[in-house]
Design a protein around this motif. Structure first.
Motif, PDB file in Angstrom:
ATOM      1  N   PRO A 176      25.439  42.241  44.913  1.00  0.00           N
ATOM      2  CA  PRO A 176      25.005  43.642  44.854  1.00  0.00           C
ATOM      3  C   PRO A 176      24.150  44.012  46.053  1.00  0.00           C
ATOM      4  O   PRO A 176      23.369  43.204  46.562  1.00  0.00           O
ATOM      5  N   THR A 177      24.302  45.250  46.522  1.00  0.00           N
ATOM      6  CA  THR A 177      23.490  45.758  47.629  1.00  0.00           C
ATOM      7  C   THR A 177      22.755  47.004  47.153  1.00  0.00           C
ATOM      8  O   THR A 177      21.875  46.908  46.317  1.00  0.00           O
ATOM      9  N   ARG A 178      23.125  48.170  47.675  1.00  0.00           N
ATOM     10  CA  ARG A 178      22.525  49.418  47.209  1.00  0.00           C
ATOM     11  C   ARG A 178      23.066  49.767  45.829  1.00  0.00           C
ATOM     12  O   ARG A 178      24.144  49.303  45.455  1.00  0.00           O
ATOM     13  N   PRO A 179      22.347  50.578  45.066  1.00  0.00           N
ATOM     14  CA  PRO A 179      22.814  50.934  43.723  1.00  0.00           C
ATOM     15  C   PRO A 179      24.235  51.476  43.731  1.00  0.00           C
ATOM     16  O   PRO A 179      24.564  52.403  44.464  1.00  0.00           O
ATOM     17  N   GLY A 180      25.092  50.857  42.918  1.00  0.00           N
ATOM     18  CA  GLY A 180      26.479  51.265  42.817  1.00  0.00           C
ATOM     19  C   GLY A 180      27.394  50.647  43.852  1.00  0.00           C
ATOM     20  O   GLY A 180      28.598  50.905  43.841  1.00  0.00           O
ATOM     21  N   GLN A 181      26.853  49.813  44.739  1.00  0.00           N
ATOM     22  CA  GLN A 181      27.662  49.219  45.796  1.00  0.00           C
ATOM     23  C   GLN A 181      27.428  47.715  45.854  1.00  0.00           C
ATOM     24  O   GLN A 181      26.448  47.201  45.312  1.00  0.00           O
ATOM     25  N   PHE A 182      28.340  47.022  46.535  1.00  0.00           N
ATOM     26  CA  PHE A 182      28.212  45.578  46.679  1.00  0.00           C
ATOM     27  C   PHE A 182      28.857  45.139  47.985  1.00  0.00           C
ATOM     28  O   PHE A 182      29.635  45.875  48.598  1.00  0.00           O
ATOM     29  N   ARG A 183      28.515  43.920  48.403  1.00  0.00           N
ATOM     30  CA  ARG A 183      29.051  43.342  49.632  1.00  0.00           C
ATOM     31  C   ARG A 183      29.987  42.203  49.260  1.00  0.00           C
ATOM     32  O   ARG A 183      29.618  41.291  48.529  1.00  0.00           O
ATOM     33  N   VAL A 184      31.223  42.255  49.773  1.00  0.00           N
ATOM     34  CA  VAL A 184      32.225  41.235  49.466  1.00  0.00           C
ATOM     35  C   VAL A 184      31.896  39.961  50.237  1.00  0.00           C
ATOM     36  O   VAL A 184      31.758  39.972  51.462  1.00  0.00           O
ATOM     37  N   VAL A 185      31.770  38.865  49.517  1.00  0.00           N
ATOM     38  CA  VAL A 185      31.478  37.562  50.112  1.00  0.00           C
ATOM     39  C   VAL A 185      32.758  36.769  50.344  1.00  0.00           C
ATOM     40  O   VAL A 185      32.905  36.078  51.351  1.00  0.00           O
ATOM     41  N   ASP A 186      33.692  36.871  49.414  1.00  0.00           N
ATOM     42  CA  ASP A 186      34.960  36.150  49.534  1.00  0.00           C
ATOM     43  C   ASP A 186      36.030  36.938  48.791  1.00  0.00           C
ATOM     44  O   ASP A 186      35.732  37.663  47.828  1.00  0.00           O
ATOM     45  N   ALA A 187      37.270  36.801  49.239  1.00  0.00           N
ATOM     46  CA  ALA A 187      38.373  37.540  48.627  1.00  0.00           C
ATOM     47  C   ALA A 187      39.665  36.748  48.782  1.00  0.00           C
ATOM     48  O   ALA A 187      39.808  35.916  49.687  1.00  0.00           O
ATOM     49  N   PHE A 188      40.593  37.035  47.873  1.00  0.00           N
ATOM     50  CA  PHE A 188      41.900  36.386  47.913  1.00  0.00           C
ATOM     51  C   PHE A 188      42.908  37.312  47.251  1.00  0.00           C
ATOM     52  O   PHE A 188      42.607  37.961  46.242  1.00  0.00           O
ATOM     53  N   SER A 189      44.117  37.369  47.823  1.00  0.00           N
ATOM     54  CA  SER A 189      45.192  38.173  47.248  1.00  0.00           C
ATOM     55  C   SER A 189      46.526  37.546  47.631  1.00  0.00           C
ATOM     56  O   SER A 189      46.738  37.200  48.802  1.00  0.00           O
ATOM     57  N   ARG A 190      47.390  37.402  46.640  1.00  0.00           N
ATOM     58  CA  ARG A 190      48.717  36.847  46.900  1.00  0.00           C
ATOM     59  C   ARG A 190      49.716  37.460  45.924  1.00  0.00           C
ATOM     60  O   ARG A 190      49.435  37.608  44.731  1.00  0.00           O
ATOM     61  N   ILE A 191      50.885  37.807  46.453  1.00  0.00           N
ATOM     62  CA  ILE A 191      51.967  38.306  45.607  1.00  0.00           C
ATOM     63  C   ILE A 191      52.650  37.116  44.937  1.00  0.00           C
ATOM     64  O   ILE A 191      53.194  36.240  45.616  1.00  0.00           O
ATOM     65  N   VAL A 192      52.605  37.082  43.598  1.00  0.00           N
ATOM     66  CA  VAL A 192      53.186  35.962  42.840  1.00  0.00           C
ATOM     67  C   VAL A 192      54.370  36.399  41.983  1.00  0.00           C
ATOM     68  O   VAL A 192      55.148  35.557  41.526  1.00  0.00           O
ATOM     69  N   ARG A 193      54.488  37.695  41.717  1.00  0.00           N
ATOM     70  CA  ARG A 193      55.573  38.245  40.893  1.00  0.00           C
ATOM     71  C   ARG A 193      55.703  37.486  39.572  1.00  0.00           C
ATOM     72  O   ARG A 193      56.773  36.985  39.203  1.00  0.00           O
ATOM     73  N   LEU A 194      54.600  37.443  38.860  1.00  0.00           N
ATOM     74  CA  LEU A 194      54.597  36.765  37.566  1.00  0.00           C
ATOM     75  C   LEU A 194      55.556  37.434  36.586  1.00  0.00           C
ATOM     76  O   LEU A 194      56.142  36.768  35.720  1.00  0.00           O
ATOM     77  N   GLY A 195      55.740  38.744  36.716  1.00  0.00           N
ATOM     78  CA  GLY A 195      56.619  39.463  35.787  1.00  0.00           C
ATOM     79  C   GLY A 195      58.071  39.505  36.212  1.00  0.00           C
ATOM     80  O   GLY A 195      58.843  40.316  35.671  1.00  0.00           O
TER      81      GLY A 195
END
Length: 488
Positions: A176-195
């Motif tokens: 968390p940073t300022r009220p209502g906001q945050f700073r991203v420390v780490d992220a990940f995204s991958r298309i897996v097509r589970l459906g």
């Protein structure tokens, strides 16, 4: 006393040196003697004296004295003025006469103690003692703002959100940073097509589950590498619809250690709204927010005309979850080679599902207001925005929060319909993973635009993960605790 270099007699240190200068000048010269003065030559005797005259260090004061005629040199006769005012260097070796010594104009602004202006030994000892007494490093004052800043970062902890959807597996770790906001420390995204194939069989197939588990193992490693204080791990439409959804999540827990929960459609709609709260401006009266997913599409009607609270989800007056997404729609009608007629059929199919939403007109006349707009959070709208900007590669910083006019959306959709599958693959904002899904998303978007027409659409590159983080931090009091003034 004999001078060791010139052989001329000199007076003891601090004496007048037997100068024949008139009384006024003599008193002036006597008063000007000091340990840091410059040696001056006797005016008449030509003998080198040890008298030293201190030059005034203030140019303004010196000029003022000259104007008033009170300068020290004013009492010296004209023929002796030069010799009385200008110091000379010692006589050259072999020349006993001090008069023949080479004269040098004094540097009145030279700091004392520098080379060419030697200070007496007594003064050097005083300076050395003062330097030794002075501390090497001055103590820094304690500033309250600095303490507050350190306290904000101390013990704040990290928060994590994982979203396993029909098409993607996504993770965010943030602080968390300022009220209502945050700073991203780490992220990940991958298309897996589970459906993949879910609409035809009602089951999650083995290949899709394996792809999802491999992505979840990466998420687990990222979570283990951070000191996460709170986390929420969710699964959405694919696991809701699949007959073996619960069985798959049990396998996930066994192989990765991650315990995912299947959320209902209402919770999914609320989280989508919570993640986009900062994109609804103060002058807005109403918003239709939609999240086009892989297996479902959530729509929320938001009324902020009467009041406005920090939590946008509190202003939802109606919502629905359409049992259709880009994966299921593309599998049913085809997504690789899409014609204009085929695209129209997809739009009509989604429109029929929206017609079943009985509260779709609950916003009333607010949809006709200039302060009404659509807010889209999905890969479909971010892709259209990237093509609209002509990006050579996708840049979230330029996409998130951008406004698109209704005509721009229509133009981008028509352009995509005119492209072949290979041309869609070649576009850097689409790529091979989305080339067969993007037109299905455009069909869902067109159906929404037909029911809630608006001249402007705001694009959000955010969604369920951001909503989870917002709710976790708010519930935990992270923003309130970080901005409390520390006790004295």
């Amino acid at each position: 006393m004999k001078d060791p270099e010139t052989g001329a007699s000199s007076a003891p240190h601090g004496a007048s040196g037997g100068s024949n200068v008139p009384n006024g000048a003599g008193n002036s010269a006597k008063n000007g003697l000091g340990q840091h003065g410059k040696t001056v030559q006797d005016a008449q005797g030509g003998q080198s004296g040890s008298e030293e005259r201190r030059f005034d260090q203030n140019p303004k004061k010196r000029a003022r004295r000259r104007r008033r005629g009170k300068s020290k040199q004013s009492a010296v006769p004209a023929e002796n003025a030069l010799s009385a005012a200008a110091p000379v260097s010692p006589a050259e070796p072999g020349n006993p006469s001090a008069k023949s010594a080479k004269k040098r104009r004094p540097n009145r602004y030279r700091r004392r103690g520098r080379s060419g202006n030697k200070a007496p030994a007594q003064n050097a000892e005083v300076n050395a003692a003062a330097a030794q007494a002075q501390p090497l490093v001055a103590p820094q004052p304690v500033i309250r703002d600095t303490i507050r800043k350190e306290n904000r970062h101390a013990g704040a902890g990290l928060y994590a959100a994982l979203d396993l959807g029909t098409n993607n597996c996504r993770l965010l770790v943030a602080s968390p940073t300022r009220p209502g906001q945050f700073r991203v420390v780490d992220a990940f995204s991958r298309i897996v097509r589970l459906g993949e194939g879910l609409g035809a069989t009602g089951l999650l197939n083995e290949n899709a589950m394996n792809r999802a588990i491999e992505a979840l193992k990466i998420c687990r490693d990222k979570l283990d590498s951070h000191d996460v204080r709170r986390a929420r791990l969710i699964a959405t439409e694919a696991c809701r619809q699949a007959t073996n959804g619960e069985e798959f999540l049990a396998r996930v827990k066994e192989e990765t250690g991650l315990d995912l929960e299947i959320i209902n459609r209402q919770t999914e709609a609320r989280l989508a709204v919570s993640g986009c709260g900062t994109l609804v401006e103060r002058e807005t009266d109403a918003v239709v927010l939609f999240d086009i997913g892989g297996g479902s599409s959530e729509i929320a009607l938001i009324d902020v005309s009467e009041r406005r609270s920090p939590r946008l989800a509190e202003h939802i007056i109606a919502w629905t979850s359409l049992p259709v997404g880009v994966v299921t729609l593309a599998e049913r009608f085809g997504g690789r080679d899409v014609t204009t007629d085929n695209f129209a059929v997809m739009v009509d199919h989604v429109a029929e599902l929206i017609n079943d939403f009985t509260e779709r007109h609950k916003l009333g006349d607010l949809v006709k207001s200039q302060n009404f707009h659509l807010l889209g959070t999905s890969g479909t709208v971010t892709t259209l925005a990237g093509i609209h900007l002509g990006l050579e590669r996708y840049d979230r910083r330029r996409i998130d929060g951008i406004w698109m006019q209704n005509d721009d959306v229509t133009e981008m959709t028509s352009r995509l319909l005119s492209w072949s599958f290979d041309e869609r693959v070649a576009n850097p904002c689409i790529g091979a993973d989305r080339a067969d899904l993007v037109l299905a998303g455009c069909a869902i978007l067109d159906a929404i635009r037909n029911v809630w027409p608006s001249q402007k659409l705001r694009v959000a590159d955010r969604g369920l993960r951001e909503g989870i983080l917002t709710e976790l931090m708010s519930r935990d009091g992270a923003w309130r605790n970080r901005w409390l003034r520390p006790s004295a």
